[in-house]
Design an enzyme around this catalytic site. Structure first.
Site, PDB file in Angstrom:
ATOM      1  CD  GLU A 134     -15.865  11.219   6.184  1.00 41.97           C
ATOM      2  OE1 GLU A 134     -14.754  11.185   5.635  1.00 41.97           O
ATOM      3  OE2 GLU A 134     -16.368  12.277   6.622  1.00 41.97           O
ATOM      4  CG  ASP A 172      -2.201   0.797   1.029  1.00 44.21           C
ATOM      5  OD1 ASP A 172      -2.104   2.031   0.824  1.00 44.21           O
ATOM      6  OD2 ASP A 172      -3.284   0.201   1.050  1.00 44.21           O
ATOM      7  CG  ASP A 188       2.378   5.151  -6.543  1.00 43.12           C
ATOM      8  OD1 ASP A 188       1.466   4.485  -7.087  1.00 43.12           O
ATOM      9  OD2 ASP A 188       2.406   6.392  -6.547  1.00 43.12           O
ATOM     10  CB  CYS A 213     -19.961   2.783  -8.669  1.00 43.97           C
ATOM     11  SG  CYS A 213     -20.228   3.407  -7.014  1.00 43.97           S
ATOM     12  CD  GLN A 220     -30.086  10.285  -0.255  1.00 48.56           C
ATOM     13  OE1 GLN A 220     -31.214  10.746  -0.160  1.00 48.56           O
ATOM     14  NE2 GLN A 220     -29.023  10.921   0.233  1.00 48.56           N
ATOM     15  CB  THR A 221     -32.914   3.165  -1.124  1.00 49.93           C
ATOM     16  OG1 THR A 221     -32.972   3.092  -2.547  1.00 49.93           O
ATOM     17  CG2 THR A 221     -34.244   3.628  -0.553  1.00 49.93           C
ATOM     18  NE  ARG A 222     -26.183   4.680  -2.760  1.00 52.67           N
ATOM     19  CZ  ARG A 222     -26.975   5.539  -3.424  1.00 52.67           C
ATOM     20  NH1 ARG A 222     -28.269   5.326  -3.474  1.00 52.67           N
ATOM     21  NH2 ARG A 222     -26.467   6.587  -4.033  1.00 52.67           N
ATOM     22  CG  ASN A 260     -22.864   1.441  -0.335  1.00 48.53           C
ATOM     23  OD1 ASN A 260     -22.051   2.304  -0.653  1.00 48.53           O
ATOM     24  ND2 ASN A 260     -24.077   1.383  -0.859  1.00 48.53           N
ATOM     25  CE1 TYR A 298     -14.091   3.455  -6.877  1.00 51.40           C
ATOM     26  CE2 TYR A 298     -16.478   3.158  -6.901  1.00 51.40           C
ATOM     27  CZ  TYR A 298     -15.222   2.788  -6.449  1.00 51.40           C
ATOM     28  OH  TYR A 298     -15.106   1.729  -5.576  1.00 51.40           O
TER      29      TYR A 298
HETATM   30  P1  NAD Z   1      -9.566   1.984   0.910  1.00 50.35           P
HETATM   31  O1  NAD Z   1      -9.401   3.349   0.303  1.00 50.35           O
HETATM   32  O2  NAD Z   1      -9.601   1.883   2.391  1.00 50.35           O
HETATM   33  O3  NAD Z   1      -8.423   1.008   0.366  1.00 50.35           O
HETATM   34  C1  NAD Z   1      -7.782   1.199  -0.850  1.00 50.35           C
HETATM   35  C2  NAD Z   1      -6.290   1.228  -0.577  1.00 50.35           C
HETATM   36  O4  NAD Z   1      -5.595   1.368  -1.815  1.00 50.35           O
HETATM   37  C3  NAD Z   1      -5.874   2.434   0.303  1.00 50.35           C
HETATM   38  O5  NAD Z   1      -5.240   1.998   1.481  1.00 50.35           O
HETATM   39  C4  NAD Z   1      -4.910   3.200  -0.584  1.00 50.35           C
HETATM   40  O6  NAD Z   1      -3.828   3.786   0.125  1.00 50.35           O
HETATM   41  C5  NAD Z   1      -4.443   2.116  -1.535  1.00 50.35           C
HETATM   42  N1  NAD Z   1      -3.911   2.714  -2.763  1.00 50.35           N
HETATM   43  C6  NAD Z   1      -4.480   3.700  -3.494  1.00 50.35           C
HETATM   44  N2  NAD Z   1      -3.663   4.031  -4.503  1.00 50.35           N
HETATM   45  C7  NAD Z   1      -2.560   3.227  -4.395  1.00 50.35           C
HETATM   46  C8  NAD Z   1      -1.354   3.133  -5.132  1.00 50.35           C
HETATM   47  N3  NAD Z   1      -1.121   3.918  -6.185  1.00 50.35           N
HETATM   48  N4  NAD Z   1      -0.433   2.217  -4.746  1.00 50.35           N
HETATM   49  C9  NAD Z   1      -0.646   1.431  -3.650  1.00 50.35           C
HETATM   50  N5  NAD Z   1      -1.776   1.492  -2.916  1.00 50.35           N
HETATM   51  C10 NAD Z   1      -2.716   2.388  -3.279  1.00 50.35           C
HETATM   52  O7  NAD Z   1     -10.873   1.368   0.253  1.00 50.35           O
HETATM   53  P2  NAD Z   1     -11.685   0.043   0.629  1.00 50.35           P
HETATM   54  O8  NAD Z   1     -13.001   0.484   1.106  1.00 50.35           O
HETATM   55  O9  NAD Z   1     -10.862  -0.861   1.473  1.00 50.35           O
HETATM   56  O10 NAD Z   1     -11.896  -0.600  -0.815  1.00 50.35           O
HETATM   57  C11 NAD Z   1     -11.069  -1.644  -1.329  1.00 50.35           C
HETATM   58  C12 NAD Z   1     -11.458  -1.926  -2.764  1.00 50.35           C
HETATM   59  O11 NAD Z   1     -12.846  -2.271  -2.845  1.00 50.35           O
HETATM   60  C13 NAD Z   1     -11.283  -0.717  -3.697  1.00 50.35           C
HETATM   61  O12 NAD Z   1     -10.835  -1.162  -4.952  1.00 50.35           O
HETATM   62  C14 NAD Z   1     -12.674  -0.158  -3.814  1.00 50.35           C
HETATM   63  O13 NAD Z   1     -12.858   0.555  -5.033  1.00 50.35           O
HETATM   64  C15 NAD Z   1     -13.507  -1.423  -3.765  1.00 50.35           C
HETATM   65  N6  NAD Z   1     -14.873  -1.159  -3.300  1.00 50.35           N
HETATM   66  C16 NAD Z   1     -15.098  -0.806  -2.011  1.00 50.35           C
HETATM   67  C17 NAD Z   1     -16.386  -0.539  -1.592  1.00 50.35           C
HETATM   68  C18 NAD Z   1     -16.683  -0.136  -0.166  1.00 50.35           C
HETATM   69  O14 NAD Z   1     -17.845   0.125   0.135  1.00 50.35           O
HETATM   70  N7  NAD Z   1     -15.717  -0.063   0.735  1.00 50.35           N
HETATM   71  C19 NAD Z   1     -17.464  -0.628  -2.489  1.00 50.35           C
HETATM   72  C20 NAD Z   1     -17.194  -0.987  -3.798  1.00 50.35           C
HETATM   73  C21 NAD Z   1     -15.899  -1.274  -4.197  1.00 50.35           C
END
Ligand code: NAD
Length: 329
Positions: A193, A34, A52, A122, A220-222, A180, A151
């Site tokens: 958040e 990360d 990264d 999404c 709005q619902t989720r 979600n 997104y």
């Molecule tokens: P989060 O933001 O807590 O975790 C994503 C992590 O990716 C972060 O810690 C961030 O630092 C890391 N990251 C971002 N860019 C990076 C890079 N360039 N190199 C290395 N690390 C990088 O989000 P989450 O809620 O844990 O979601 C995890 C996955 O699930 C994501 O792909 C998100 O799109 C997907 N998702 C989550 C939800 C939800 O409700 N939480 C819903 C739909 C999809």
């Protein structure tokens, strides 16, 4: 001797942090990667690389061997306040697409056999989510595509990228569309958040008889899925013979006003709601679990209230410790 091995990309994030813990409990040797450590909990990962994933050399360094399981959760991510204002569209598209392009390329070259990809609800077309009481999020309704955010478009592009690698190379993709996901140890303030954490924080900060602000009319619902249930779905999908894409979400749909009332009830507070302008996303969204049930013989079942109780308690404790720290300064 090292037994089963797993790589968790985005392992410093909310879901990735919980997944790392779960895989350790299951006996895996885990490498997490990360940009940052998880700010809320110490990682049990055997190896945690700060780096990264937009950098292809960093990706090569992370995937320096064959892992039994690779989970790709890294994304430029946030709640409605980050994703739906339009202010971060270019970054979101560029950052997340670059991560997925790099990760798949290196996994293919390193002979990774199977990779999990976290897509999102999404991706579903806005036209099927205009009626808050009857949204359609069946998997096959994704096309003709018309997500309402960049997104969502990036997630749809990346789903196709994973499916194309699976089609053309000897790599199996497992794709989930999360709806979600919430729980402790996730962003709860600062702008990234999501609704459950934001509502818990607002209620925890409000006095009994106080008022909280909700974006839009709150109708709005989720549906909201507790993180432990999400991970049960993720690991079942990963170890199944089904590629997806498949919804991993709850079918317990509530309005945002109902969510706020539920949290207020958990807190034991009388709270009134003031509706203000804000970024909203689609009018209605709910998981459709028919496919996940039929292909995995499973779907999440625990009530929303149970997960909210744990999340509220955690956020209340975060607030108490941050105000105690502020008092010491
Ligand atoms: P989060 O933001 O807590 O975790 C994503 C992590 O990716 C972060 O810690 C961030 O630092 C890391 N990251 C971002 N860019 C990076 C890079 N360039 N190199 C290395 N690390 C990088 O989000 P989450 O809620 O844990 O979601 C995890 C996955 O699930 C994501 O792909 C998100 O799109 C997907 N998702 C989550 C939800 C939800 O409700 N939480 C819903 C739909 C999809």
């Amino acid at each position: 001797m090292i037994g089963r091995t797993a790589l968790v990309l985005g392992g410093g994030g909310f879901i990735g942090g919980h997944l790392t813990k779960r895989l350790k409990r299951e006996g895996f040797w885990v490498r997490a990667v990360d940009l940052k450590f998880n700010p809320f909990a110490e990682t049990p990962a055997d190896d945690f690389l700060i780096g990264d994933l937009r950098d292809p050399y960093m990706c090569r360094h992370c995937v320096d061997r064959r892992f039994d399981e690779v989970y790709q959760l890294a994304a430029d991510m946030g709640g409605a306040g980050y994703l739906f204002t339009g202010e971060h569209d270019a970054e979101v598209l560029h950052n997340s697409a670059t991560i997925n392009l790099n990760v798949l390329d290196v996994c293919h070259k390193r002979n990774v056999k199977r990779i999990f990809y976290s897509s999102s609800a999404c991706i579903y077309p806005e036209r099927n989510q205009l009626d808050p009481d009857n949204p359609n999020c069946a998997e096959e309704s994704a096309y003709p595509a018309a997500p309402d955010s960049e997104y969502g478009w990036e997630k749809l592009f990346s789903e196709r990228l994973y499916l194309a690698y699976a089609r053309n190379f000897a790599i199996e993709a497992r794709i989930a569309r999360f709806h979600n996901v919430f729980g402790p140890e996730g962003a709860w303030r600062g702008g990234r958040e999501k609704a459950p954490a934001a509502v818990c924080r607002k209620v925890a900060e409000a006095p009994d008889g106080g008022e909280i602000e909700i974006w839009g009319d709150g109708a709005q619902t989720r549906s909201f899925l507790y993180v432990d249930e999400c991970l049960e779905g993720v690991t079942r999908l990963m170890r199944s013979d089904f590629a997806g894409p498949v919804n991993i979400g709850s079918q317990e749909m509530v309005s945002i006003n109902q969510l706020a009332a539920l949290v207020a009830n958990i807190a034991g507070k009388r709270i009134s709601i003031r509706h203000i302008k804000g970024p909203l996303g689609v009018r209605g969204r709910n998981s459709d679990n028919r496919l996940v049930r039929s292909r995995l013989g499973w779907a999440p079942e625990r009530p929303l209230r149970e997960g909210l109780e744990k999340t509220y308690a955690w956020i209340e404790a975060q607030l108490a410790s941050s105000s105690a720290n502020a008092g010491r300064d």
